[in-house]
Write an enzyme that holds these catalytic residues in place. Sequence first.
Site, PDB file in Angstrom:
ATOM      1  N   ASP A   1       0.857  -1.194   0.000  1.00 44.53           N
ATOM      2  CA  ASP A   1       0.000   0.000   0.000  1.00 44.53           C
ATOM      3  C   ASP A   1       0.892   1.242   0.000  1.00 44.53           C
ATOM      4  O   ASP A   1       1.877   1.319   0.739  1.00 44.53           O
ATOM      5  CB  ASP A   1      -0.919  -0.009   1.224  1.00 44.53           C
ATOM      6  N   ILE A   2       0.514   2.211  -0.821  1.00 48.39           N
ATOM      7  CA  ILE A   2       1.328   3.422  -0.988  1.00 48.39           C
ATOM      8  C   ILE A   2       1.275   4.300   0.270  1.00 48.39           C
ATOM      9  O   ILE A   2       2.164   5.135   0.482  1.00 48.39           O
ATOM     10  CB  ILE A   2       0.835   4.202  -2.243  1.00 48.39           C
TER      11      ILE A   2
ATOM     12  N   HIS B   1     -10.277  -5.442  -3.218  1.00 50.77           N
ATOM     13  CA  HIS B   1      -8.935  -5.623  -2.662  1.00 50.77           C
ATOM     14  C   HIS B   1      -9.024  -5.952  -1.187  1.00 50.77           C
ATOM     15  O   HIS B   1      -9.902  -5.457  -0.483  1.00 50.77           O
ATOM     16  CB  HIS B   1      -8.067  -4.375  -2.873  1.00 50.77           C
ATOM     17  N   MET B   2      -8.105  -6.763  -0.747  1.00 55.67           N
ATOM     18  CA  MET B   2      -8.022  -7.110   0.676  1.00 55.67           C
ATOM     19  C   MET B   2      -6.760  -6.483   1.255  1.00 55.67           C
ATOM     20  O   MET B   2      -5.647  -6.740   0.765  1.00 55.67           O
ATOM     21  CB  MET B   2      -7.996  -8.635   0.847  1.00 55.67           C
ATOM     22  N   HIS B   3      -6.949  -5.643   2.269  1.00 53.89           N
ATOM     23  CA  HIS B   3      -5.795  -5.095   2.991  1.00 53.89           C
ATOM     24  C   HIS B   3      -5.261  -6.187   3.918  1.00 53.89           C
ATOM     25  O   HIS B   3      -6.031  -6.825   4.641  1.00 53.89           O
ATOM     26  CB  HIS B   3      -6.215  -3.920   3.881  1.00 53.89           C
TER      27      HIS B   3
ATOM     28  N   GLU C   1     -12.234   3.358  -1.293  1.00 55.35           N
ATOM     29  CA  GLU C   1     -11.828   4.459  -2.177  1.00 55.35           C
ATOM     30  C   GLU C   1     -11.543   3.971  -3.586  1.00 55.35           C
ATOM     31  O   GLU C   1     -11.789   4.683  -4.559  1.00 55.35           O
ATOM     32  CB  GLU C   1     -10.585   5.152  -1.599  1.00 55.35           C
TER      33      GLU C   1
ATOM     34  N   ASN D   1     -12.812  -3.145   2.640  1.00 60.73           N
ATOM     35  CA  ASN D   1     -13.735  -2.006   2.642  1.00 60.73           C
ATOM     36  C   ASN D   1     -14.668  -2.118   1.438  1.00 60.73           C
ATOM     37  O   ASN D   1     -14.206  -2.410   0.330  1.00 60.73           O
ATOM     38  CB  ASN D   1     -12.940  -0.702   2.565  1.00 60.73           C
TER      39      ASN D   1
HETATM   40  P1  AMP Z   1      -9.698   1.414   0.192  1.00 62.00           P
HETATM   41  O1  AMP Z   1      -9.948   2.647   1.002  1.00 62.00           O
HETATM   42  O2  AMP Z   1     -10.041   0.147   0.911  1.00 62.00           O
HETATM   43  O3  AMP Z   1     -10.329   1.503  -1.188  1.00 62.00           O
HETATM   44  O4  AMP Z   1      -8.143   1.319   0.033  1.00 62.00           O
HETATM   45  C1  AMP Z   1      -7.433   1.734  -1.098  1.00 62.00           C
HETATM   46  C2  AMP Z   1      -5.975   1.680  -0.715  1.00 62.00           C
HETATM   47  O5  AMP Z   1      -5.230   1.783  -1.916  1.00 62.00           O
HETATM   48  C3  AMP Z   1      -5.527   2.817   0.211  1.00 62.00           C
HETATM   49  O6  AMP Z   1      -5.009   2.263   1.427  1.00 62.00           O
HETATM   50  C4  AMP Z   1      -4.463   3.539  -0.608  1.00 62.00           C
HETATM   51  O7  AMP Z   1      -3.364   3.967   0.180  1.00 62.00           O
HETATM   52  C5  AMP Z   1      -4.048   2.481  -1.602  1.00 62.00           C
HETATM   53  N1  AMP Z   1      -3.517   2.982  -2.859  1.00 62.00           N
HETATM   54  C6  AMP Z   1      -4.036   3.970  -3.629  1.00 62.00           C
HETATM   55  N2  AMP Z   1      -3.279   4.156  -4.728  1.00 62.00           N
HETATM   56  C7  AMP Z   1      -2.259   3.268  -4.651  1.00 62.00           C
HETATM   57  C8  AMP Z   1      -1.134   2.967  -5.478  1.00 62.00           C
HETATM   58  N3  AMP Z   1      -0.903   3.610  -6.619  1.00 62.00           N
HETATM   59  N4  AMP Z   1      -0.282   2.000  -5.057  1.00 62.00           N
HETATM   60  C9  AMP Z   1      -0.499   1.340  -3.910  1.00 62.00           C
HETATM   61  N5  AMP Z   1      -1.545   1.566  -3.094  1.00 62.00           N
HETATM   62  C10 AMP Z   1      -2.410   2.523  -3.446  1.00 62.00           C
END
Ligand code: AMP
Length: 121
Positions: free
Chosen positions: A35-36, A108-110, A103, A95
């Site tokens: 995650d970025i 995706h799974m964190h 977002e 989420n």
């Molecule tokens: P969510 O809020 O569950 O949709 O999480 C989206 C996640 O994607 C967030 O934790 C962001 O930090 C991550 N994210 C967004 N853009 C990138 C990217 N280019 N590379 C890696 N992670 C990202």
Amino acid sequence: MTYPTDPQCLFCKIVSSVIPSKKVFEDEEFFAFHDINPWAPIHFLIIPKMHIPSMAQVTVEHEPLLGRMMVLAPKLALEQGAGHYPDGGFRLVLNTGNHGGQEIHHLHMHVLAGPRPWFKG
Ligand code: AMP
Ligand code: ZN
């Protein structure tokens, strides 16, 4: 293997390397990357390569895929440095939708791990 993608989707672009990422794992079905904006010492995302917008769209057809994703998570968590259960462990977060805090609309799974406190959660 061919699978549905969305050319406008950020995570589909990460799968196809149009947008760079710090890759953790890749096979025919899944892609995992750091995650970025990490909330924890270890924080990566596991995504199916197939574009599914969220958990709200999953159907019985996705059962085997999601089952494999759940089995992949603990393996990658340990490889990335998560401590062993029960003292260590990890947190899995999916989420879904605006109220769920989603977002990026590609399922995706964190995977979060490492010693606490964590920035978020
Ligand atoms: P969510 O809020 O569950 O949709 O999480 C989206 C996640 O994607 C967030 O934790 C962001 O930090 C991550 N994210 C967004 N853009 C990138 C990217 N280019 N590379 C890696 N992670 C990202
Ligand atoms: Zn996508």
